[in-house]
Design a protein around this motif. Structure first.
Motif, PDB file in Angstrom:
ATOM      1  N   LEU A   1       0.862  -1.186   0.000  1.00  0.00           N
ATOM      2  CA  LEU A   1       0.000   0.000   0.000  1.00  0.00           C
ATOM      3  C   LEU A   1       0.898   1.236   0.000  1.00  0.00           C
ATOM      4  O   LEU A   1       1.577   1.535   0.982  1.00  0.00           O
ATOM      5  N   ALA A   2       0.902   1.931  -1.123  1.00  0.00           N
ATOM      6  CA  ALA A   2       1.727   3.131  -1.262  1.00  0.00           C
ATOM      7  C   ALA A   2       0.956   4.322  -0.709  1.00  0.00           C
ATOM      8  O   ALA A   2      -0.183   4.565  -1.116  1.00  0.00           O
ATOM      9  N   PRO A   3       1.554   5.059   0.216  1.00  0.00           N
ATOM     10  CA  PRO A   3       0.809   6.165   0.833  1.00  0.00           C
ATOM     11  C   PRO A   3       0.761   7.415  -0.051  1.00  0.00           C
ATOM     12  O   PRO A   3       1.802   7.895  -0.502  1.00  0.00           O
ATOM     13  N   TYR A   4      -0.418   7.915  -0.297  1.00  0.00           N
ATOM     14  CA  TYR A   4      -0.618   9.200  -0.953  1.00  0.00           C
ATOM     15  C   TYR A   4      -1.248  10.134   0.060  1.00  0.00           C
ATOM     16  O   TYR A   4      -2.082   9.711   0.867  1.00  0.00           O
ATOM     17  N   TYR A   5      -0.832  11.385   0.035  1.00  0.00           N
ATOM     18  CA  TYR A   5      -1.237  12.308   1.102  1.00  0.00           C
ATOM     19  C   TYR A   5      -1.885  13.550   0.523  1.00  0.00           C
ATOM     20  O   TYR A   5      -1.332  14.181  -0.387  1.00  0.00           O
ATOM     21  N   CYS A   6      -3.042  13.907   1.058  1.00  0.00           N
ATOM     22  CA  CYS A   6      -3.711  15.137   0.654  1.00  0.00           C
ATOM     23  C   CYS A   6      -3.362  16.215   1.674  1.00  0.00           C
ATOM     24  O   CYS A   6      -3.754  16.119   2.849  1.00  0.00           O
ATOM     25  N   GLN A   7      -2.634  17.242   1.217  1.00  0.00           N
ATOM     26  CA  GLN A   7      -2.207  18.298   2.140  1.00  0.00           C
ATOM     27  C   GLN A   7      -3.381  19.159   2.585  1.00  0.00           C
ATOM     28  O   GLN A   7      -3.342  19.772   3.645  1.00  0.00           O
ATOM     29  N   ASP A   8      -4.433  19.192   1.781  1.00  0.00           N
ATOM     30  CA  ASP A   8      -5.598  20.001   2.172  1.00  0.00           C
ATOM     31  C   ASP A   8      -6.395  19.314   3.261  1.00  0.00           C
ATOM     32  O   ASP A   8      -6.853  19.930   4.206  1.00  0.00           O
ATOM     33  N   CYS A   9      -6.591  18.005   3.110  1.00  0.00           N
ATOM     34  CA  CYS A   9      -7.401  17.264   4.087  1.00  0.00           C
ATOM     35  C   CYS A   9      -6.575  16.748   5.269  1.00  0.00           C
ATOM     36  O   CYS A   9      -7.141  16.322   6.270  1.00  0.00           O
ATOM     37  N   ASN A  10      -5.247  16.754   5.128  1.00  0.00           N
ATOM     38  CA  ASN A  10      -4.348  16.116   6.110  1.00  0.00           C
ATOM     39  C   ASN A  10      -4.720  14.655   6.305  1.00  0.00           C
ATOM     40  O   ASN A  10      -4.757  14.134   7.419  1.00  0.00           O
ATOM     41  N   LYS A  11      -4.998  13.973   5.193  1.00  0.00           N
ATOM     42  CA  LYS A  11      -5.340  12.553   5.295  1.00  0.00           C
ATOM     43  C   LYS A  11      -4.515  11.775   4.283  1.00  0.00           C
ATOM     44  O   LYS A  11      -4.180  12.264   3.210  1.00  0.00           O
ATOM     45  N   GLU A  12      -4.267  10.526   4.661  1.00  0.00           N
ATOM     46  CA  GLU A  12      -3.551   9.635   3.745  1.00  0.00           C
ATOM     47  C   GLU A  12      -4.555   8.761   3.010  1.00  0.00           C
ATOM     48  O   GLU A  12      -5.567   8.346   3.581  1.00  0.00           O
ATOM     49  N   HIS A  13      -4.238   8.457   1.756  1.00  0.00           N
ATOM     50  CA  HIS A  13      -5.055   7.535   0.974  1.00  0.00           C
ATOM     51  C   HIS A  13      -4.122   6.522   0.342  1.00  0.00           C
ATOM     52  O   HIS A  13      -3.289   6.875  -0.492  1.00  0.00           O
ATOM     53  N   PRO A  14      -4.215   5.262   0.761  1.00  0.00           N
ATOM     54  CA  PRO A  14      -3.287   4.267   0.239  1.00  0.00           C
ATOM     55  C   PRO A  14      -3.663   3.815  -1.169  1.00  0.00           C
ATOM     56  O   PRO A  14      -4.845   3.765  -1.515  1.00  0.00           O
ATOM     57  N   ARG A  15      -2.642   3.487  -1.938  1.00  0.00           N
ATOM     58  CA  ARG A  15      -2.846   2.967  -3.289  1.00  0.00           C
ATOM     59  C   ARG A  15      -2.151   1.616  -3.367  1.00  0.00           C
ATOM     60  O   ARG A  15      -0.945   1.516  -3.127  1.00  0.00           O
ATOM     61  N   GLN A  16      -2.924   0.605  -3.727  1.00  0.00           N
ATOM     62  CA  GLN A  16      -2.361  -0.737  -3.783  1.00  0.00           C
ATOM     63  C   GLN A  16      -1.585  -0.913  -5.081  1.00  0.00           C
ATOM     64  O   GLN A  16      -2.127  -0.681  -6.164  1.00  0.00           O
TER      65      GLN A  16
END
Lengths: 159, 331
Positions: free
Chosen positions: A101-116
Protein backbone atom coordinates in the motif's frame (compact mmCIF):
# COMPACT_ATOMS: atom_id res chain seq x y z
CA UNK A 1 -4.93 1.00 18.00
CA UNK A 2 -5.36 -2.25 19.87
CA UNK A 3 -2.74 -4.99 19.92
CA UNK A 4 -2.49 -7.31 16.95
CA UNK A 5 -5.46 -9.55 16.19
CA UNK A 6 -6.18 -11.80 13.27
CA UNK A 7 -8.93 -13.56 11.42
CA UNK A 8 -8.42 -16.75 9.45
CA UNK A 9 -10.20 -17.03 6.11
CA UNK A 10 -9.66 -20.49 4.56
CA UNK A 11 -9.59 -20.36 0.76
CA UNK A 12 -9.18 -22.89 -2.02
CA UNK A 13 -5.48 -23.61 -1.78
CA UNK A 14 -4.28 -21.28 0.94
CA UNK A 15 -5.38 -19.62 4.14
CA UNK A 16 -5.79 -15.86 4.22
CA UNK A 17 -4.93 -14.31 7.58
CA UNK A 18 -6.22 -10.76 7.99
CA UNK A 19 -4.32 -8.82 10.64
CA UNK A 20 -5.35 -5.63 12.40
CA UNK A 21 -3.81 -3.58 15.21
CA UNK A 22 -0.30 -2.86 16.43
CA UNK A 23 2.49 -5.43 16.18
CA UNK A 24 3.92 -4.90 19.66
CA UNK A 25 4.64 -7.12 22.65
CA UNK A 26 1.85 -9.40 23.75
CA UNK A 27 0.15 -11.15 20.81
CA UNK A 28 0.71 -14.88 20.99
CA UNK A 29 1.86 -15.55 17.45
CA UNK A 30 2.83 -19.10 18.50
CA UNK A 31 -0.89 -19.73 18.72
CA UNK A 32 -1.34 -18.53 15.14
CA UNK A 33 1.34 -20.95 13.95
CA UNK A 34 -0.66 -23.89 15.35
CA UNK A 35 -3.74 -22.70 13.45
CA UNK A 36 -2.07 -22.72 10.02
CA UNK A 37 -2.05 -25.99 8.11
CA UNK A 38 -1.57 -24.83 4.54
CA UNK A 39 0.15 -22.17 2.49
CA UNK A 40 -0.75 -18.80 3.84
CA UNK A 41 -1.19 -15.21 2.73
CA UNK A 42 -0.98 -12.44 5.30
CA UNK A 43 -3.21 -9.44 4.67
CA UNK A 44 -1.31 -6.60 6.37
CA UNK A 45 -3.31 -3.51 5.37
CA UNK A 46 -4.51 -2.76 8.89
CA UNK A 47 -1.24 -3.21 10.76
CA UNK A 48 -0.28 0.09 12.37
CA UNK A 49 2.57 0.60 14.81
CA UNK A 50 5.38 -1.97 14.86
CA UNK A 51 7.73 -2.20 17.85
CA UNK A 52 11.05 -4.01 18.19
CA UNK A 53 9.44 -6.60 20.48
CA UNK A 54 6.79 -7.23 17.87
CA UNK A 55 9.43 -7.62 15.14
CA UNK A 56 11.19 -10.40 17.01
CA UNK A 57 7.96 -12.30 17.64
CA UNK A 58 7.07 -11.90 13.97
CA UNK A 59 10.42 -13.29 12.83
CA UNK A 60 10.05 -16.26 15.18
CA UNK A 61 6.62 -16.94 13.70
CA UNK A 62 7.95 -16.68 10.15
CA UNK A 63 10.77 -19.09 10.94
CA UNK A 64 8.32 -21.61 12.43
CA UNK A 65 6.01 -21.46 9.41
CA UNK A 66 8.90 -21.79 6.98
CA UNK A 67 10.32 -24.73 8.93
CA UNK A 68 6.90 -26.39 8.68
CA UNK A 69 7.10 -26.11 4.88
CA UNK A 70 4.38 -23.49 4.32
CA UNK A 71 4.69 -21.02 1.47
CA UNK A 72 4.08 -17.52 2.83
CA UNK A 73 2.87 -14.48 0.91
CA UNK A 74 2.29 -10.92 2.10
CA UNK A 75 -0.53 -8.92 0.57
CA UNK A 76 -1.61 -5.25 0.95
CA UNK A 77 1.38 -4.43 3.13
CA UNK A 78 0.85 -1.24 5.10
CA UNK A 79 3.59 1.45 5.00
CA UNK A 80 4.61 0.44 8.53
CA UNK A 81 5.21 -3.11 7.28
CA UNK A 82 7.11 -1.91 4.21
CA UNK A 83 9.35 0.08 6.57
CA UNK A 84 10.21 -3.16 8.34
CA UNK A 85 11.10 -4.84 5.02
CA UNK A 86 13.60 -2.05 4.51
CA UNK A 87 14.93 -1.90 8.05
CA UNK A 88 15.11 -5.49 9.27
CA UNK A 89 16.66 -8.06 6.97
CA UNK A 90 14.81 -11.05 8.42
CA UNK A 91 11.35 -9.52 8.70
CA UNK A 92 9.96 -10.81 5.41
CA UNK A 93 11.94 -14.04 5.48
CA UNK A 94 11.34 -15.96 2.26
CA UNK A 95 7.83 -14.54 1.81
CA UNK A 96 6.47 -13.51 -1.57
CA UNK A 97 5.26 -9.90 -1.56
CA UNK A 98 2.09 -9.70 -3.67
CA UNK A 99 1.19 -6.07 -3.13
CA UNK A 100 2.01 -3.05 -1.00
CA UNK A 101 0.00 0.00 0.00
CA UNK A 102 1.73 3.13 -1.26
CA UNK A 103 0.81 6.16 0.83
CA UNK A 104 -0.62 9.20 -0.95
CA UNK A 105 -1.24 12.31 1.10
CA UNK A 106 -3.71 15.14 0.65
CA UNK A 107 -2.21 18.30 2.14
CA UNK A 108 -5.60 20.00 2.17
CA UNK A 109 -7.40 17.26 4.09
CA UNK A 110 -4.35 16.12 6.11
CA UNK A 111 -5.34 12.55 5.29
CA UNK A 112 -3.55 9.64 3.75
CA UNK A 113 -5.06 7.54 0.97
CA UNK A 114 -3.29 4.27 0.24
CA UNK A 115 -2.85 2.97 -3.29
CA UNK A 116 -2.36 -0.74 -3.78
CA UNK A 117 0.47 -1.58 -6.16
CA UNK A 118 2.48 -4.63 -7.12
CA UNK A 119 6.20 -4.07 -6.33
CA UNK A 120 7.25 -5.10 -9.83
CA UNK A 121 9.51 -3.46 -12.46
CA UNK A 122 6.96 -0.70 -13.20
CA UNK A 123 6.31 0.24 -9.59
CA UNK A 124 8.66 3.22 -9.48
CA UNK A 125 7.05 4.72 -12.59
CA UNK A 126 3.58 4.16 -11.19
CA UNK A 127 4.52 5.97 -8.01
CA UNK A 128 5.49 9.12 -9.92
CA UNK A 129 1.85 9.56 -10.94
CA UNK A 130 -0.36 12.00 -9.08
CA UNK A 131 -3.82 10.97 -7.96
CA UNK A 132 -6.90 13.04 -7.09
CA UNK A 133 -7.91 13.02 -3.44
CA UNK A 134 -11.15 10.99 -3.13
CA UNK A 135 -12.48 13.54 -0.64
CA UNK A 136 -11.64 16.95 -2.12
CA UNK A 137 -10.20 16.24 -5.56
CA UNK A 138 -6.85 17.98 -4.90
CA UNK A 139 -3.90 16.31 -6.60
CA UNK A 140 -1.99 14.03 -4.26
CA UNK A 141 1.62 12.93 -4.58
CA UNK A 142 3.20 9.71 -3.40
CA UNK A 143 4.29 10.59 0.12
CA UNK A 144 7.57 8.73 0.43
CA UNK A 145 10.94 8.58 -1.31
CA UNK A 146 10.49 6.08 -4.14
CA UNK A 147 13.98 4.61 -3.95
CA UNK A 148 13.96 3.99 -0.22
CA UNK A 149 10.32 2.81 -0.13
CA UNK A 150 11.04 0.18 -2.77
CA UNK A 151 14.53 -0.51 -1.40
CA UNK A 152 13.54 -4.02 -0.28
CA UNK A 153 13.32 -5.07 -3.93
CA UNK A 154 17.11 -4.89 -4.18
CA UNK A 155 17.23 -7.80 -1.74
CA UNK A 156 15.26 -9.79 -4.33
CA UNK A 157 17.75 -8.81 -7.03
CA UNK A 158 20.64 -10.03 -4.90
CA UNK A 159 18.90 -13.31 -4.01
CA UNK B 1 50.65 15.44 -0.07
CA UNK B 2 48.94 16.24 -3.37
CA UNK B 3 45.82 17.77 -1.86
CA UNK B 4 46.48 21.51 -1.79
CA UNK B 5 43.56 22.13 0.49
CA UNK B 6 45.22 20.01 3.14
CA UNK B 7 48.75 21.28 2.66
CA UNK B 8 47.79 24.96 2.48
CA UNK B 9 45.32 25.58 5.29
CA UNK B 10 43.93 29.10 5.51
CA UNK B 11 43.14 30.40 8.95
CA UNK B 12 40.70 33.04 10.02
CA UNK B 13 40.51 33.74 13.71
CA UNK B 14 38.25 35.93 15.81
CA UNK B 15 37.85 36.31 19.52
CA UNK B 16 34.59 36.67 21.40
CA UNK B 17 33.60 36.37 25.01
CA UNK B 18 32.20 32.80 24.95
CA UNK B 19 34.05 29.69 26.18
CA UNK B 20 36.00 27.26 24.05
CA UNK B 21 38.28 27.09 21.05
CA UNK B 22 36.77 25.73 17.86
CA UNK B 23 38.29 24.54 14.62
CA UNK B 24 36.00 24.25 11.60
CA UNK B 25 37.03 22.20 8.57
CA UNK B 26 35.01 23.20 5.49
CA UNK B 27 36.52 23.47 1.98
CA UNK B 28 33.62 25.46 0.57
CA UNK B 29 34.35 29.14 1.22
CA UNK B 30 30.72 30.25 1.35
CA UNK B 31 29.76 27.47 3.76
CA UNK B 32 32.80 28.20 5.90
CA UNK B 33 31.81 31.86 6.22
CA UNK B 34 28.25 30.87 7.19
CA UNK B 35 29.52 28.52 9.87
CA UNK B 36 32.00 31.01 11.27
CA UNK B 37 29.24 33.61 11.42
CA UNK B 38 27.15 31.30 13.60
CA UNK B 39 29.96 29.93 15.74
CA UNK B 40 31.45 33.33 16.56
CA UNK B 41 28.32 33.94 18.64
CA UNK B 42 28.97 30.98 20.93
CA UNK B 43 32.67 30.23 21.21
CA UNK B 44 35.61 32.24 22.46
CA UNK B 45 37.93 31.45 19.58
CA UNK B 46 36.90 30.12 16.17
CA UNK B 47 39.26 29.19 13.36
CA UNK B 48 38.39 27.95 9.89
CA UNK B 49 40.40 25.61 7.71
CA UNK B 50 39.71 24.24 4.27
CA UNK B 51 41.28 20.83 4.83
CA UNK B 52 41.64 18.24 7.56
CA UNK B 53 45.37 18.95 7.82
CA UNK B 54 47.36 17.67 10.74
CA UNK B 55 44.81 16.08 13.05
CA UNK B 56 47.29 16.03 15.92
CA UNK B 57 47.23 19.83 16.00
CA UNK B 58 43.47 19.81 16.54
CA UNK B 59 44.13 18.66 20.12
CA UNK B 60 44.70 22.33 21.02
CA UNK B 61 41.03 22.97 20.28
CA UNK B 62 38.03 22.08 22.43
CA UNK B 63 35.97 20.99 19.45
CA UNK B 64 36.63 19.99 15.85
CA UNK B 65 33.72 20.55 13.47
CA UNK B 66 34.04 18.72 10.14
CA UNK B 67 31.94 18.68 6.97
CA UNK B 68 32.11 14.93 6.36
CA UNK B 69 30.70 15.06 2.84
CA UNK B 70 33.56 17.30 1.69
CA UNK B 71 36.29 14.97 2.91
CA UNK B 72 37.85 12.59 0.44
CA UNK B 73 38.08 8.89 1.23
CA UNK B 74 41.61 9.21 2.53
CA UNK B 75 40.72 11.98 4.96
CA UNK B 76 37.65 10.09 6.15
CA UNK B 77 39.85 7.10 6.89
CA UNK B 78 42.35 9.34 8.74
CA UNK B 79 39.55 10.80 10.79
CA UNK B 80 38.24 7.40 11.81
CA UNK B 81 41.73 6.14 12.59
CA UNK B 82 42.43 9.16 14.80
CA UNK B 83 39.21 8.65 16.73
CA UNK B 84 39.73 4.93 17.21
CA UNK B 85 42.52 5.77 19.62
CA UNK B 86 41.79 6.23 23.31
CA UNK B 87 43.70 9.55 23.21
CA UNK B 88 41.47 11.19 20.67
CA UNK B 89 42.58 14.57 19.30
CA UNK B 90 39.56 16.44 20.64
CA UNK B 91 35.76 16.29 20.60
CA UNK B 92 34.34 15.85 17.12
CA UNK B 93 31.15 17.20 15.61
CA UNK B 94 30.33 15.93 12.12
CA UNK B 95 28.10 17.76 9.66
CA UNK B 96 26.71 15.61 6.85
CA UNK B 97 24.11 15.88 4.11
CA UNK B 98 23.80 12.12 3.80
CA UNK B 99 27.24 10.82 2.78
CA UNK B 100 27.78 9.81 6.36
CA UNK B 101 24.92 7.33 6.24
CA UNK B 102 26.82 4.99 3.95
CA UNK B 103 29.51 4.71 6.59
CA UNK B 104 27.25 4.34 9.63
CA UNK B 105 28.26 0.74 10.26
CA UNK B 106 31.91 1.74 10.45
CA UNK B 107 31.43 5.12 12.13
CA UNK B 108 29.21 3.76 14.90
CA UNK B 109 31.19 0.56 15.22
CA UNK B 110 34.47 2.44 15.65
CA UNK B 111 32.83 4.83 18.17
CA UNK B 112 33.89 7.76 15.99
CA UNK B 113 30.42 9.14 15.48
CA UNK B 114 28.91 10.49 18.67
CA UNK B 115 27.86 13.88 17.33
CA UNK B 116 26.25 14.29 13.93
CA UNK B 117 24.20 17.17 12.62
CA UNK B 118 22.34 16.62 9.37
CA UNK B 119 22.85 19.53 7.00
CA UNK B 120 20.51 20.86 4.35
CA UNK B 121 20.97 23.41 1.57
CA UNK B 122 20.18 26.25 3.92
CA UNK B 123 22.19 26.33 7.14
CA UNK B 124 20.07 26.06 10.26
CA UNK B 125 22.03 27.81 13.01
CA UNK B 126 19.84 26.79 15.95
CA UNK B 127 20.93 23.17 16.16
CA UNK B 128 24.59 24.05 15.67
CA UNK B 129 24.41 26.58 18.49
CA UNK B 130 22.63 24.22 20.89
CA UNK B 131 24.96 21.32 20.10
CA UNK B 132 28.16 23.34 20.35
CA UNK B 133 27.04 24.98 23.58
CA UNK B 134 26.22 21.59 25.11
CA UNK B 135 29.62 20.27 24.10
CA UNK B 136 31.52 23.30 25.39
CA UNK B 137 29.61 24.12 28.55
CA UNK B 138 28.51 20.67 29.70
CA UNK B 139 24.93 21.89 30.35
CA UNK B 140 23.39 18.97 28.51
CA UNK B 141 19.94 18.21 29.92
CA UNK B 142 16.56 19.60 28.88
CA UNK B 143 14.39 19.12 25.81
CA UNK B 144 13.47 22.82 25.91
CA UNK B 145 16.88 23.71 24.45
CA UNK B 146 15.63 22.40 21.09
CA UNK B 147 12.46 24.46 20.99
CA UNK B 148 11.57 28.08 20.59
CA UNK B 149 11.51 29.91 23.91
CA UNK B 150 8.00 30.23 25.25
CA UNK B 151 6.52 26.83 24.40
CA UNK B 152 4.76 25.01 27.21
CA UNK B 153 5.88 21.40 27.65
CA UNK B 154 3.45 18.68 28.68
CA UNK B 155 4.75 16.53 31.55
CA UNK B 156 3.76 13.03 32.61
CA UNK B 157 5.11 10.30 34.84
CA UNK B 158 5.30 6.60 34.06
CA UNK B 159 5.09 4.39 37.13
CA UNK B 160 4.68 0.92 35.74
CA UNK B 161 5.04 -0.91 32.42
CA UNK B 162 1.31 -1.30 31.88
CA UNK B 163 0.89 2.49 31.93
CA UNK B 164 2.91 2.76 28.73
CA UNK B 165 -0.07 2.46 26.38
CA UNK B 166 -1.94 5.17 28.29
CA UNK B 167 1.03 7.52 27.90
CA UNK B 168 1.30 6.70 24.20
CA UNK B 169 -2.41 7.37 23.79
CA UNK B 170 -1.99 10.81 25.39
CA UNK B 171 0.90 11.51 23.06
CA UNK B 172 -1.10 10.44 20.03
CA UNK B 173 -3.93 12.79 21.01
CA UNK B 174 -1.42 15.58 21.61
CA UNK B 175 0.18 15.16 18.18
CA UNK B 176 -3.19 14.85 16.44
CA UNK B 177 -4.46 18.00 18.14
CA UNK B 178 -1.50 19.85 16.58
CA UNK B 179 -2.52 18.71 13.09
CA UNK B 180 0.66 16.70 12.60
CA UNK B 181 0.83 14.42 9.54
CA UNK B 182 -0.74 11.03 10.39
CA UNK B 183 2.37 9.00 9.59
CA UNK B 184 4.52 11.31 11.65
CA UNK B 185 2.10 10.78 14.53
CA UNK B 186 2.63 7.05 14.05
CA UNK B 187 6.42 7.51 14.18
CA UNK B 188 6.03 9.62 17.31
CA UNK B 189 4.21 6.73 18.96
CA UNK B 190 6.83 4.22 17.76
CA UNK B 191 9.56 6.34 19.36
CA UNK B 192 7.57 6.69 22.56
CA UNK B 193 7.04 2.93 22.75
CA UNK B 194 10.76 2.19 22.41
CA UNK B 195 11.98 4.95 24.75
CA UNK B 196 9.46 4.08 27.46
CA UNK B 197 10.22 0.36 27.17
CA UNK B 198 13.92 1.15 27.48
CA UNK B 199 13.35 3.38 30.52
CA UNK B 200 11.28 0.75 32.32
CA UNK B 201 13.09 -2.48 31.43
CA UNK B 202 16.71 -1.60 30.54
CA UNK B 203 17.49 1.43 32.64
CA UNK B 204 16.90 0.19 36.20
CA UNK B 205 19.96 -1.30 37.87
CA UNK B 206 20.61 -2.40 41.43
CA UNK B 207 23.23 -0.96 43.78
CA UNK B 208 25.91 -3.02 42.04
CA UNK B 209 24.91 -1.80 38.60
CA UNK B 210 23.29 -5.11 37.64
CA UNK B 211 20.20 -4.69 35.40
CA UNK B 212 17.04 -5.60 37.24
CA UNK B 213 14.47 -6.14 34.52
CA UNK B 214 16.39 -6.27 31.24
CA UNK B 215 15.87 -10.01 30.76
CA UNK B 216 12.13 -9.92 31.29
CA UNK B 217 9.76 -10.40 28.41
CA UNK B 218 8.33 -7.01 27.46
CA UNK B 219 4.79 -8.07 28.29
CA UNK B 220 5.68 -8.79 31.93
CA UNK B 221 4.55 -6.11 34.36
CA UNK B 222 7.21 -3.99 36.08
CA UNK B 223 6.19 -1.72 38.93
CA UNK B 224 8.69 1.05 39.65
CA UNK B 225 9.35 2.60 43.05
CA UNK B 226 8.60 6.33 43.33
CA UNK B 227 12.29 7.26 43.11
CA UNK B 228 12.47 5.20 39.89
CA UNK B 229 9.56 6.76 38.05
CA UNK B 230 10.17 7.77 34.45
CA UNK B 231 9.57 11.40 33.60
CA UNK B 232 8.04 12.06 30.17
CA UNK B 233 8.08 15.50 28.56
CA UNK B 234 6.33 16.45 25.32
CA UNK B 235 7.09 19.62 23.40
CA UNK B 236 6.19 21.24 20.08
CA UNK B 237 6.57 24.58 18.33
CA UNK B 238 5.24 24.05 14.81
CA UNK B 239 8.70 23.16 13.52
CA UNK B 240 9.33 20.14 15.69
CA UNK B 241 7.48 17.62 17.80
CA UNK B 242 9.49 16.18 20.65
CA UNK B 243 9.51 13.65 23.45
CA UNK B 244 11.98 13.25 26.28
CA UNK B 245 12.14 10.34 28.70
CA UNK B 246 14.25 10.74 31.83
CA UNK B 247 15.21 7.83 34.03
CA UNK B 248 17.01 8.25 37.36
CA UNK B 249 19.68 5.60 36.77
CA UNK B 250 22.19 6.85 34.19
CA UNK B 251 23.09 3.24 33.44
CA UNK B 252 23.34 3.45 29.66
CA UNK B 253 26.87 3.17 28.28
CA UNK B 254 27.64 5.14 25.13
CA UNK B 255 29.55 2.15 23.72
CA UNK B 256 26.49 -0.09 24.05
CA UNK B 257 24.32 2.39 22.17
CA UNK B 258 26.86 2.78 19.34
CA UNK B 259 27.44 -0.99 19.13
CA UNK B 260 23.72 -1.64 18.71
CA UNK B 261 23.38 1.04 16.06
CA UNK B 262 26.33 -0.36 14.13
CA UNK B 263 24.98 -3.91 14.32
CA UNK B 264 21.54 -2.89 13.18
CA UNK B 265 22.76 -0.81 10.26
CA UNK B 266 24.87 -3.75 9.14
CA UNK B 267 21.68 -5.84 8.74
CA UNK B 268 23.56 -9.07 9.30
CA UNK B 269 22.20 -12.34 10.67
CA UNK B 270 22.72 -11.02 14.23
CA UNK B 271 20.66 -7.87 13.61
CA UNK B 272 17.91 -9.17 15.91
CA UNK B 273 18.99 -10.36 19.37
CA UNK B 274 17.85 -13.81 20.42
CA UNK B 275 18.76 -13.33 24.09
CA UNK B 276 16.20 -12.94 26.84
CA UNK B 277 14.68 -9.52 27.10
CA UNK B 278 14.83 -7.00 24.28
CA UNK B 279 15.34 -7.59 20.57
CA UNK B 280 18.25 -5.12 20.28
CA UNK B 281 16.41 -3.06 17.68
CA UNK B 282 14.98 -0.29 19.84
CA UNK B 283 17.66 2.38 19.43
CA UNK B 284 17.81 1.69 15.68
CA UNK B 285 14.06 1.97 15.34
CA UNK B 286 14.16 5.25 17.27
CA UNK B 287 17.00 6.63 15.17
CA UNK B 288 15.23 5.83 11.90
CA UNK B 289 11.93 7.27 13.14
CA UNK B 290 13.35 10.66 14.11
CA UNK B 291 14.88 13.76 12.59
CA UNK B 292 17.16 14.13 15.61
CA UNK B 293 17.99 11.64 18.38
CA UNK B 294 19.76 13.01 21.47
CA UNK B 295 21.00 10.99 24.43
CA UNK B 296 22.17 12.81 27.56
CA UNK B 297 23.85 10.70 30.23
CA UNK B 298 25.00 11.58 33.69
CA UNK B 299 26.55 8.21 34.60
CA UNK B 300 25.06 6.67 37.70
CA UNK B 301 22.51 9.46 38.06
CA UNK B 302 20.20 9.92 35.08
CA UNK B 303 19.70 9.36 31.37
CA UNK B 304 17.57 11.58 29.18
CA UNK B 305 16.58 10.43 25.70
CA UNK B 306 15.19 13.08 23.39
CA UNK B 307 13.40 12.38 20.14
CA UNK B 308 12.68 15.22 17.72
CA UNK B 309 10.61 15.02 14.55
CA UNK B 310 10.61 17.86 12.02
CA UNK B 311 6.89 18.08 11.28
CA UNK B 312 6.98 20.71 8.56
CA UNK B 313 5.47 19.64 5.27
CA UNK B 314 4.77 16.11 4.13
CA UNK B 315 6.09 12.74 5.21
CA UNK B 316 8.22 12.83 2.07
CA UNK B 317 9.78 16.09 3.28
CA UNK B 318 10.59 14.39 6.58
CA UNK B 319 12.09 11.35 4.82
CA UNK B 320 14.19 13.61 2.61
CA UNK B 321 15.84 15.48 5.47
CA UNK B 322 19.16 14.32 6.88
CA UNK B 323 19.26 12.98 10.39
CA UNK B 324 21.09 14.23 13.46
CA UNK B 325 22.38 12.27 16.42
CA UNK B 326 24.17 13.22 19.63
CA UNK B 327 25.40 11.47 22.73
CA UNK B 328 26.42 13.81 25.51
CA UNK B 329 28.09 12.62 28.69
CA UNK B 330 28.04 14.82 31.76
CA UNK B 331 31.21 14.18 33.74
Amino acid sequence: MPKLKWQLQPQADETRVVFSGDLIEGPNLDELVTQIHSNVVFDLAEVGRVSSSGVRQWIQMMNALTAAGHHIAFDRCSPAIVSQFNMVAQFRGAAEIRSILAPYYCQDCNKEHPRQIVPGPNAATELEEKLPCPSCGTNMEFDELVESFLGFRSHDARA
Amino acid sequence: MADSLVSQPQRQGIESSGPGRLLVVQPNGKRLRELLQVLRSVAGHVEGREGLGDLESSSQYDLLLVDYDRLNAEDRARLVKAYLRPDRPTRLLVLSGGECRRDFVHLFGSRTLTNLLGKEDILSPEDIIVTVQKLLRGDIFGIEKYFTWGVEPVRMVLRRATEKERVISVMQDYANSLGVHPRLVNLYCVVADELLTNAVYNAPVDANGVPRYAELSRDVEVVLKPEEYVEVVLCSDGHRLGIATIDPFGSLRRERLLTYLSKCFQKGPDQVDQKKGGAGLGFYSVFESLSHFVVNIQPGTRTEMIGLIDVRGTYRDFANRNKSFNVFISE
